[in-house]
Enzyme design. Sequence first.
Site, PDB file in Angstrom:
ATOM      1  CB  CYS A 188     -16.293  22.916   2.117  1.00  0.00           C
ATOM      2  SG  CYS A 188     -18.113  22.742   1.870  1.00  0.00           S
ATOM      3  NE  ARG A 203     -11.084  23.127  -0.818  1.00  0.00           N
ATOM      4  CZ  ARG A 203     -10.262  22.115  -1.058  1.00  0.00           C
ATOM      5  NH1 ARG A 203      -9.083  22.462  -1.671  1.00  0.00           N
ATOM      6  NH2 ARG A 203     -10.729  20.988  -0.666  1.00  0.00           N
ATOM      7  CD1 TRP A 208     -20.865  22.868  -3.809  1.00  0.00           C
ATOM      8  CD2 TRP A 208     -19.922  24.614  -4.620  1.00  0.00           C
ATOM      9  NE1 TRP A 208     -21.279  23.079  -5.126  1.00  0.00           N
ATOM     10  CE2 TRP A 208     -20.880  24.139  -5.720  1.00  0.00           C
ATOM     11  CE3 TRP A 208     -19.269  25.787  -5.197  1.00  0.00           C
ATOM     12  CZ2 TRP A 208     -20.861  24.532  -7.084  1.00  0.00           C
ATOM     13  CZ3 TRP A 208     -19.081  26.312  -6.456  1.00  0.00           C
ATOM     14  CH2 TRP A 208     -19.946  25.701  -7.357  1.00  0.00           C
ATOM     15  CG  ASN A 236     -13.900  19.574   1.913  1.00  0.00           C
ATOM     16  OD1 ASN A 236     -15.104  19.584   0.976  1.00  0.00           O
ATOM     17  ND2 ASN A 236     -12.916  19.310   1.435  1.00  0.00           N
ATOM     18  N   GLY A 237     -16.778  17.507   2.681  1.00  0.00           N
ATOM     19  CA  GLY A 237     -16.984  15.951   1.981  1.00  0.00           C
ATOM     20  C   GLY A 237     -18.341  15.750   2.313  1.00  0.00           C
ATOM     21  CD  GLU A 254     -10.729   7.972 -20.098  1.00  0.00           C
ATOM     22  OE1 GLU A 254     -10.739   8.034 -21.184  1.00  0.00           O
ATOM     23  OE2 GLU A 254      -9.862   8.621 -19.347  1.00  0.00           O
ATOM     24  CE  LYS A 256      -6.518   9.297 -19.508  1.00  0.00           C
ATOM     25  NZ  LYS A 256      -7.700   9.983 -19.806  1.00  0.00           N
ATOM     26  CD  GLU A 267      -5.331  10.912 -23.224  1.00  0.00           C
ATOM     27  OE1 GLU A 267      -5.721  11.832 -23.703  1.00  0.00           O
ATOM     28  OE2 GLU A 267      -5.427  10.336 -22.146  1.00  0.00           O
ATOM     29  CG  HIS A 274     -16.556 -11.472 -33.246  1.00  0.00           C
ATOM     30  ND1 HIS A 274     -17.120 -12.582 -34.132  1.00  0.00           N
ATOM     31  CD2 HIS A 274     -17.650 -11.354 -32.230  1.00  0.00           C
ATOM     32  CE1 HIS A 274     -18.314 -13.055 -33.323  1.00  0.00           C
ATOM     33  NE2 HIS A 274     -18.389 -12.257 -32.334  1.00  0.00           N
ATOM     34  CE  LYS A 300      -6.740  19.134 -18.800  1.00  0.00           C
ATOM     35  NZ  LYS A 300      -7.108  17.801 -18.766  1.00  0.00           N
TER      36      LYS A 300
HETATM   37  C1  G6P Z   1      -8.033  16.694 -25.871  1.00  0.00           C
HETATM   38  C2  G6P Z   1      -7.520  16.494 -24.538  1.00  0.00           C
HETATM   39  C3  G6P Z   1      -8.247  14.747 -23.899  1.00  0.00           C
HETATM   40  C4  G6P Z   1      -9.822  15.373 -23.946  1.00  0.00           C
HETATM   41  C5  G6P Z   1     -10.392  15.844 -25.348  1.00  0.00           C
HETATM   42  C6  G6P Z   1     -11.662  16.606 -24.994  1.00  0.00           C
HETATM   43  O1  G6P Z   1      -7.874  15.895 -26.898  1.00  0.00           O
HETATM   44  O2  G6P Z   1      -6.153  15.938 -24.563  1.00  0.00           O
HETATM   45  O3  G6P Z   1      -8.037  14.669 -22.553  1.00  0.00           O
HETATM   46  O4  G6P Z   1     -10.521  14.224 -23.278  1.00  0.00           O
HETATM   47  O5  G6P Z   1      -9.588  17.096 -25.857  1.00  0.00           O
HETATM   48  O6  G6P Z   1     -11.648  17.725 -24.333  1.00  0.00           O
HETATM   49  P1  G6P Z   1     -12.680  18.271 -23.334  1.00  0.00           P
HETATM   50  O7  G6P Z   1     -12.118  19.555 -22.965  1.00  0.00           O
HETATM   51  O8  G6P Z   1     -13.925  18.812 -24.636  1.00  0.00           O
HETATM   52  O9  G6P Z   1     -13.148  17.346 -22.537  1.00  0.00           O
END
Ligand code: G6P
Length: 607
Positions: free
Chosen positions: A2, A27, A74, A98-99, A479, A483, A486, A502, A602
Amino acid sequence: MCGIIGILGNAPAAPRLVEALRRLEYRGYDSAGVATLEGGQIRRRRAAGKLANLERELAERPLAGSTGIGHTRWATHGAPTTDNAHPHASEKVAIVHNGIIENFRPLREELIRAGHKFASETDSEVIAHLITDYLDKGKPPEDAAIAAVRRLEGAFGIAMLFAGGDDILIGARKGSPLAVGLGDGEMYLGSDAIAVSPFTTRVMFLEEGDIAVLTHNSAKILDAGGQAAERQVHVFAGGAAAVEKGNHRHFMQKEIYEQPETTGRTITRYVNAYDERVEMPDLDGVDLAADSAIIIGCGTAHYAGRVAEYWLEQIAGVPVETDIASEFRYRKPAFGKNSFGVFVSQSGETADTLAALRYCKENKLKTLAVVNVPESTIWREADARLPTLAGPEIGVASTKAFTAQLSALAALAIAVGRARGAIDAKEESRLVRALMETPRLIADALHAEPEIDAIAQELSHARDVLYLGRGAHYPIALEGALKLKEISYIHAEGYAAGELKHGPIALIDEATPVVVVAPHDALFEKTLSNMQEVNARGGRLIVITDAAGAAEVGDIASHIILAPACDPFVAPLVYSAPIQLLAYFTAVHKGTDVDQPRNLAKSVTVE
Ligand code: G6P
């Protein structure tokens, strides 16, 4: 999510509140409302639907007064009706919120017993009654606000307006953002700097647990411990992008810290906190009682799907297959007769995920998109969609979109469990309650920032890093490694903890840090054995665990990152926060380009 605005001004407040709300409409726009002080009395106007409806209402029934608060909603708890629209008010106080207030039920019952009459189905209304209760007992506004806020559990941003108090406006922040705008003989509160930007360029961002007590000429900040605090004043003369980063150095950091809010928004989209049930939108022919499901995505979105695989199997007892979109589409996958496909994507445009979706549609499989960008191609082409409400994600390395995906998928797992008769109403309530606590737990997990920053300093010198996890934390380890790779360009691999022996154990030496994601759950003892294997070979352990886990790990770990104790169901969401911060600070120490790492995009719209 919100939007909140508050104005302690010298000119008519209502039109200015509406102007600010227009900037906050992104928002949420289920309903909107404002309250002002007219001759010291609280007056409200509220309207369901878009802001234009409120504007019409104000044109017909104008509000005078130069001090007021406003809100765009929202809908979370309670339908988007006028009664549920903010501000919520008694004769003595009006609030916008908000929350999520997690403990609204017991508070509401207590206040009803004390004679308070509730007019809405929202969690927010308890705030107004609770403050009123303290005002009735003779506390002045500031003390009443502090006393009330201390009793609220959850994640929130609140603005409060007091009858008879035309020189006071109070704001409180825990988990949801709130900014103070400093004017010339005027003061403002807003969910973000954009809200107050029509009135001032000088903005302070409240920190966790802060309460801001504003008068026309002063802004007093009290920190979580009730001590007077100073907050840096930012001057925003420039564009919205500069404004958007707020107190943060990078978008990624800002987005990590937005997660109490973005997970809260996504979770409350799918749960009815009042009935403690999950509510899914119309899924247009997708049968949640299906015999099997497949979950497809790329990168981080794929890992969200991998966590959901554990949830769907454990909660709903449904066989699940997860795959990377680029593999899935070329391997001539076979489908169960009564199955559905879930396509997870932040952008909704990833070429491989889109191709996999089309392949499934050609093969008559019903498709469900878990997507962050509305009206993107995957969103449009899927049979049904479960939006993730992370808002725009600017940092290339995905953070808040990931936890929003987990939030939506967790709700989906509960819905499938119910549809298949795998869980009863009591279990559904338990799971929903655990989900509702998640935003606050993520906020708690983020408190480990100083320790994580120090550990990251050391990690930034590593050449290789291993990440280990078990069960639903195996994808969290994957993940975490992704991260780190990346944004810091350090080679990192995620492994299932039991798989260490293994092969990867050959890599262990004093130069290879091993990050272990290990909440004290049913699998903890097994993971502890793996930690001992690392320790016995001179490896350096960085263990992310809770207090109970830390007590057992003892001094075999070089470092422990403490996470809050939580229900095992939501632990993958909570443990996402420290692994993101660890990657973030490692990159900051290395000096790499955090928001736009080399070679990455992205959204990848090519194969
Ligand atoms: C790219 C981005 C990743 C993302 C992946 C999938 O490689 O750099 O950060 O996880 O695409 O993107 P999506 O928009 O489908 O979640």
